[in-house]
Design an enzyme around this catalytic site. Structure first.
Site, short mmCIF file in Angstrom:
data_model
loop_
_atom_site.label_atom_id
_atom_site.label_comp_id
_atom_site.label_asym_id
_atom_site.label_seq_id
_atom_site.Cartn_x
_atom_site.Cartn_y
_atom_site.Cartn_z
N LYS A 75 4.76 9.92 8.44
CA LYS A 75 4.73 9.04 9.81
C LYS A 75 5.80 9.66 10.82
O LYS A 75 5.71 10.75 11.27
CB LYS A 75 4.58 7.74 9.65
CG LYS A 75 3.29 7.24 8.82
CD LYS A 75 3.55 5.67 9.01
CE LYS A 75 2.58 5.13 7.75
NZ LYS A 75 1.10 5.12 8.50
N TYR A 134 0.91 -1.13 0.07
CA TYR A 134 0.01 -0.13 -0.02
C TYR A 134 0.79 1.30 -0.03
O TYR A 134 1.96 1.28 0.84
CB TYR A 134 -0.87 -0.04 1.32
CG TYR A 134 -1.86 1.08 1.34
CD1 TYR A 134 -1.58 2.13 2.65
CD2 TYR A 134 -2.84 1.43 0.60
CE1 TYR A 134 -2.36 3.37 2.52
CE2 TYR A 134 -3.47 2.62 0.53
CZ TYR A 134 -3.10 3.65 1.73
OH TYR A 134 -4.15 4.60 1.90
N ASP A 161 9.44 2.80 -1.10
CA ASP A 161 8.45 3.60 -0.05
C ASP A 161 8.60 3.28 1.36
O ASP A 161 8.69 2.22 1.89
CB ASP A 161 6.88 2.95 -0.38
CG ASP A 161 5.86 3.83 0.33
OD1 ASP A 161 4.93 3.72 0.06
OD2 ASP A 161 6.38 4.46 1.34
P1 KE4 Z 1 -0.78 8.49 4.28
O1 KE4 Z 1 -1.21 9.13 3.12
O2 KE4 Z 1 -1.68 7.72 5.13
O3 KE4 Z 1 0.20 9.41 5.39
O4 KE4 Z 1 0.43 7.49 3.91
C1 KE4 Z 1 0.13 6.42 3.06
C2 KE4 Z 1 0.94 5.41 3.13
C3 KE4 Z 1 2.04 5.29 2.09
N1 KE4 Z 1 3.18 4.31 2.09
C4 KE4 Z 1 3.03 3.24 2.99
C5 KE4 Z 1 4.09 2.18 3.06
C6 KE4 Z 1 2.15 3.34 4.07
O5 KE4 Z 1 1.92 2.37 5.17
C7 KE4 Z 1 1.20 4.42 4.25
C8 KE4 Z 1 -0.04 4.54 5.27
N2 KE4 Z 1 -0.17 3.61 6.12
C9 KE4 Z 1 -1.39 3.21 6.58
C10 KE4 Z 1 -1.16 2.13 7.96
N3 KE4 Z 1 -0.99 0.66 6.97
C11 KE4 Z 1 -1.94 4.39 7.26
C12 KE4 Z 1 -3.31 4.36 8.21
C13 KE4 Z 1 -4.40 4.78 7.50
O6 KE4 Z 1 -4.79 4.48 6.30
O7 KE4 Z 1 -5.33 5.27 8.35
#
Ligand code: KE4
Length: 440
Positions: free
Chosen positions: A278, A144, A243
């Protein structure tokens, strides 16, 4: 209407916010039940609207690596707030934070701050397509990268064929420029590049996938999967985007690249672009993308690739990020590693005693528990686990005051605030929850 309980808040929320949440996983859809509405947190502990206390193993999905409401981070944000919340102009914190990230991650020559991991991966893709003049991007099933249209895609019918939209609202024409391969499948990567290498702008991968549970990249013949991707992409004039939004500065002090990066000049390899989020915002909205200077130089205003953001490099967010980095010294990573290993052992012991089929997989200090015996090397394996057992386990732990990620496909997050006393509270909850998982 004043309301105090999570149930009342959830009812109210669902009237005015889709599914009552601002991010889908929070709605407890895969585990059922009413999500606790959290009202405060300190260290490793959470408090909800019903006055309940939990030990936290979500950590806001990664940012709270020093624990919640860390004194130094809060003081830094409070001090910055008194000097102005946002300028929409350059400010010193952006420079210092960019320098801090670049000092830890060798491939980062330049970077741009944005407001989320999604913005980071979206922007990195745009740079890669501009740099190569090519359209096709390759991702892996189970990885993801945020809700970027091009990356919300499911595997197409054939391995090398274009993907299908992975979400309503993603157009077929967008998905057509994406290929989704099985994670870790080197033959599939080699075959795709043999057939379509000249069309591919970039491969994007989680440096160590953690969004299907933790599936660390494997070595074959002494060459790690990420280095294999780098070499295969470069042989066709394509780029590698690694990523590290989730693994960055969590898996190790240098992210996962600090674990599988080159150990010497003889095995030098590097992703061309990397993404972060994060941890680097310490809980405030920050993402970043960066890498080779020649690629980042394509960005506006000097270059032809447009990318922008009103709150990018926000002074409060950079203050939180810098204060977090200040707390992330070698001692912090030793503490994180020890807490992670202790917790993994506690889970393994409880599950073995209760006879719960399980495999625990880690990537540096990050780990997750799969409810199956066999190792998980990709998304199909992860999906084959006993998610019903996870759900029973999840609710038993929540009842016992331990707040796990509400999905079998997420990592467990510890922090430097997960002291022995905190881990003891988790240890007390594990036997009963493991029995609940074992119950058919
Ligand atoms: P954000 O747009 O949510 O800040 O980041 C997206 C993203 C991009 N790349 C990786 C490897 C990620 O894990 C994420 C977001 N992670 C999720 C948790 N598995 C965020 C939690 C959520 O979607 O509420």
């Amino acid at each position: 209407m004043t309301t105090t309980s999570s149930a009342d808040l959830f009812t109210r929320a669902q009237k005015v916010i889709p599914s009552g949440v601002n991010s889908p996983v929070r709605a407890f859809g895969s585990v059922g039940g009413t999500p606790p509405f959290l009202t405060s947190a300190k260290g490793a502990l959470l408090h909800d609207a019903d006055g309940r206390e939990y030990v936290d193993l979500v950590g806001s999905w990664g940012p709270m690596i020093l624990g919640h409401a860390n004194d130094q981070v809060v003081d830094a944000v409070r001090e910055a707030a008194g000097r102005g919340l946002s300028f929409g102009a350059p400010q010193p914190g952006e420079v210092t934070l960019a320098e801090e990230v670049a000092s830890r991650i060798a491939p980062i020559e330049q970077l741009r701050l944005v407001n989320s991991g999604t913005e980071a991966t979206m922007s990195a893709l745009r740079v890669a397509r501009a740099a190569t003049g090519r359209d096709v991007v390759v991702k892996f099933a189970g990885c993801y990268h945020g809700h970027v249209d091009a990356l919300l895609a499911e595997a197409g019918s054939g391995v090398a064929t274009f993907a299908m939209p992975g979400s309503a609202g993603v157009t077929a024409s967008t998905a057509r420029d994406t290929v989704v391969l099985p994670y870790g499948d080197r033959d599939a990567v080699t075959a795709l590049f043999a057939e379509r290498g000249g069309e591919i702008a970039a491969v994007i991968t989680e440096a160590a996938p953690a969004n299907m549970g933790v599936v660390p990249p494997r070595e074959e013949g002494g060459v790690g999967f990420n280095r294999f991707l780098s070499e295969t992409a470069h042989a066709s004039g394509a780029l590698l985007i690694s990523d590290e939004v989730l693994t960055g500065f969590r898996a190790s002090r240098e992210g996962y690249y600090g674990i599988d990066g080159p150990t010497g000049t003889h095995d030098a390899w590097a992703p061309d672009l990397m993404t972060f989020g994060k941890v680097i915002g310490g809980g405030l909205p920050v993402g970043a993308f960066g890498g080779r200077r020649d690629l980042m130089g394509l960005l506006a205003p000097a270059g032809p690739v447009y990318q922008a953001g009103t709150l990018s490099g926000n002074p409060l967010a950079t203050a939180a990020g810098l204060a977090t980095f200040a707390g992330l010294d070698d001692a912090a990573y030793s503490t994180l590693g020890a807490a992670s290993r202790t917790l993994q052992q506690l889970v393994a012991d409880a599950f073995t005693t209760a006879g719960v089929p399980h495999v625990i997989q880690s990537a540096g200090t990050l780990f997750s528990v799969f409810f199956r015996e066999e190792p998980v090397v990709g998304y199909e394996d992860a999906k084959a686990q006993d998610t019903a057992a996870f759900t029973r386990f999840f609710h038993a732990m929540l009842e016992a005051g331990v707040y796990l990620p509400p999905s079998a496909f997420e990592a467990w997050f510890v922090s430097t605030a997960h002291t022995e006393e905190v881990l003891d509270r988790i240890a007390e909850a594990l036997p009963g929850a493991a029995k609940a998982a074992a119950a058919a």
